[in-house]
Motif scaffolding. Structure first.
Motif, PDB file in Angstrom:
ATOM      1  N   ALA A 116     -11.592  -1.231 -12.799  1.00 45.95           N
ATOM      2  CA  ALA A 116     -11.292  -2.723 -12.030  1.00 45.95           C
ATOM      3  C   ALA A 116     -12.707  -2.058 -10.642  1.00 45.95           C
ATOM      4  O   ALA A 116     -13.889  -1.994 -11.837  1.00 45.95           O
ATOM      5  N   GLU A 117     -13.264  -1.705  -9.632  1.00 47.96           N
ATOM      6  CA  GLU A 117     -14.837  -1.556  -9.324  1.00 47.96           C
ATOM      7  C   GLU A 117     -14.752   0.548  -8.957  1.00 47.96           C
ATOM      8  O   GLU A 117     -14.640   1.115  -8.191  1.00 47.96           O
TER       9      GLU A 117
ATOM     10  N   GLN B 153      -4.892   7.805  -3.783  1.00 43.69           N
ATOM     11  CA  GLN B 153      -5.606   7.513  -4.077  1.00 43.69           C
ATOM     12  C   GLN B 153      -4.878   5.680  -4.129  1.00 43.69           C
ATOM     13  O   GLN B 153      -5.094   4.965  -4.309  1.00 43.69           O
TER      14      GLN B 153
ATOM     15  N   ARG C 128      -4.970   3.196  -2.192  1.00 45.73           N
ATOM     16  CA  ARG C 128      -6.296   2.606  -2.139  1.00 45.73           C
ATOM     17  C   ARG C 128      -6.324   1.695  -2.763  1.00 45.73           C
ATOM     18  O   ARG C 128      -7.128   0.485  -3.001  1.00 45.73           O
ATOM     19  N   GLN C 129      -6.037   1.809  -3.844  1.00 41.89           N
ATOM     20  CA  GLN C 129      -5.518   1.467  -5.678  1.00 41.89           C
ATOM     21  C   GLN C 129      -5.062  -0.307  -5.247  1.00 41.89           C
ATOM     22  O   GLN C 129      -5.072  -0.801  -5.281  1.00 41.89           O
TER      23      GLN C 129
ATOM     24  N   GLN D 235      -3.749  -1.214  -2.060  1.00 39.68           N
ATOM     25  CA  GLN D 235      -4.570  -1.918  -1.472  1.00 39.68           C
ATOM     26  C   GLN D 235      -5.725  -3.454  -1.992  1.00 39.68           C
ATOM     27  O   GLN D 235      -6.208  -3.981  -2.059  1.00 39.68           O
ATOM     28  N   TRP D 236      -6.723  -2.256  -2.933  1.00 35.69           N
ATOM     29  CA  TRP D 236      -7.694  -3.065  -3.808  1.00 35.69           C
ATOM     30  C   TRP D 236      -7.190  -4.235  -4.657  1.00 35.69           C
ATOM     31  O   TRP D 236      -7.664  -5.283  -4.452  1.00 35.69           O
ATOM     32  N   LEU D 237      -6.104  -3.618  -5.578  1.00 35.70           N
ATOM     33  CA  LEU D 237      -5.515  -4.946  -5.931  1.00 35.70           C
ATOM     34  C   LEU D 237      -4.532  -5.844  -5.296  1.00 35.70           C
ATOM     35  O   LEU D 237      -5.220  -7.084  -5.758  1.00 35.70           O
ATOM     36  N   LYS D 238      -4.397  -5.850  -4.011  1.00 38.12           N
ATOM     37  CA  LYS D 238      -3.894  -6.529  -3.416  1.00 38.12           C
ATOM     38  C   LYS D 238      -4.450  -7.936  -2.858  1.00 38.12           C
ATOM     39  O   LYS D 238      -4.211  -9.250  -3.340  1.00 38.12           O
ATOM     40  N   ARG D 239      -5.544  -7.031  -2.851  1.00 48.08           N
ATOM     41  CA  ARG D 239      -6.874  -7.995  -1.910  1.00 48.08           C
ATOM     42  C   ARG D 239      -7.443  -8.943  -3.283  1.00 48.08           C
ATOM     43  O   ARG D 239      -7.839 -10.157  -2.831  1.00 48.08           O
ATOM     44  N   LYS D 240      -7.892  -8.393  -4.917  1.00 53.79           N
ATOM     45  CA  LYS D 240      -8.268  -9.134  -5.819  1.00 53.79           C
ATOM     46  C   LYS D 240      -7.578 -10.154  -6.281  1.00 53.79           C
ATOM     47  O   LYS D 240      -8.185 -11.173  -6.803  1.00 53.79           O
TER      48      LYS D 240
END
Length: 294
Positions: free
Chosen positions: A154-155, A211, A214-215, A217-222
């Motif tokens: 990821a980032e 954690q 957060r991960q 949420q990041w995956l959903k956005r991507k």
């Protein structure tokens, strides 16, 4: 004769202090009584497991041999030089304590680094075993129509496992927590989950739940950026080897905490279908591009 004695004494003191540090750390490790609940359990084998073990053993051997090569010339040079130093030059003077203090500081810094890296190595070993156990259990879901991916870049972080199931995409974070003090290897390791924190017998952890959220949420956005679709992504936290007691709030929490042991991960492949097979395939393709090309 005096030069030889000083040479031998210096090496003997350094060796004794090093050995004492190593054994002290090992004794401390046994006394704290904190081990992974997976310690000593037969959890199956993954591809290449024996090769990984042999690789680690070979790496330790290479390090020892490398240190021997590295110190061979300096050690012999020091012995050669001491044999040629006049005895009167070996008498302690004002500068002797400076070098002695320098040796103590260097040894203390090395001991600090040894203990720090020893802890990191133990944590990495526990984490590796936990991720492998979780991965093995999740791979069984492929037979039920799920797509399973591991260690996705990821980032500045990675997502340990991603399960693309009929109901949702699950971003799974695996954590390895050592058992509380006083619990034996055969005791049941219990943790309570109230939706916000993991409550163990002698400590509380909130970072792991945050954690995982957060991960996800990041995956959903991507996924939305890649596919232009609102994909349901559920954060999940895997605790292999632990028995999880959920409060009423914990059962309805955003982050799902589960044990992958046995059939604990089967819920990932259950539920009303919200993602058609063709959508699951598109999601897998969108995520696959994040892996480095072979």
């Amino acid at each position: 004769m005096q030069a030889n004695f000083i040479m031998i004494a210096a090496f003997a003191v350094s060796l004794a202090c090093s050995a004492a540090t190593v054994f002290g750390v090992l004794i401390w490790k046994e006394r704290i009584q904190r081990r992974s609940p997976l310690h000593g359990r037969q959890v199956g084998h993954v591809p290449g497991q024996q090769l990984v073990k042999r690789h680690g053993e070979a790496g330790d051997g290479m390090l020892t041999s490398g240190l021997l090569m590295y110190f061979s010339a300096p050690s012999m040079l020091m012995a050669w030089a001491l044999l040629r130093v006049p005895p009167e030059r070996l008498r302690p003077d004002g500068t002797t304590w400076i070098y002695a203090l320098g040796a103590i500081v260097m040894f203390a810094w090395g001991a600090y680094g040894f203990v720090k890296h020893f802890k990191h190595a133990q944590n990495a070993k526990d984490g590796l075993l936990a991720e492998r156990v979780t991965g093995m259990q999740l791979n069984r879901l492929v037979a039920e129509g799920c797509v399973v991916m591991h260690d996705m870049p990821a980032e500045n972080f990675n997502i340990d496992h991603i399960v693309i199931g009929p109901r949702a995409v699950y971003a799974v974070e695996t954590k390895s927590f050592r058992r509380p003090k006083g619990q034996g290897d055969k005791e049941v390791h219990r943790v309570s989950y109230d939706g916000k924190a993991l409550r163990f017998a002698d400590f509380v952890n909130t970072d792991a739940v945050a954690q995982a959220a957060r991960q996800a949420q990041w995956l959903k956005r991507k996924l939305h950026e890649s596919l232009g679709m609102d994909i349901p992504v559920v954060p999940a936290l895997a605790l292999p080897g632990w028995f999880i007691e959920r409060t009423d709030v914990g059962k309805a929490a955003e982050v799902v905490v589960f044990t992958p042991m046995g059939k604990g991960a089967d819920f990932l492949a259950r539920g009303q279908e919200r993602l058609a097979p063709e959508h699951r395939k598109l999601i897998a393709q969108a995520l696959a591009v994040r892996y480095p090309a072979l």
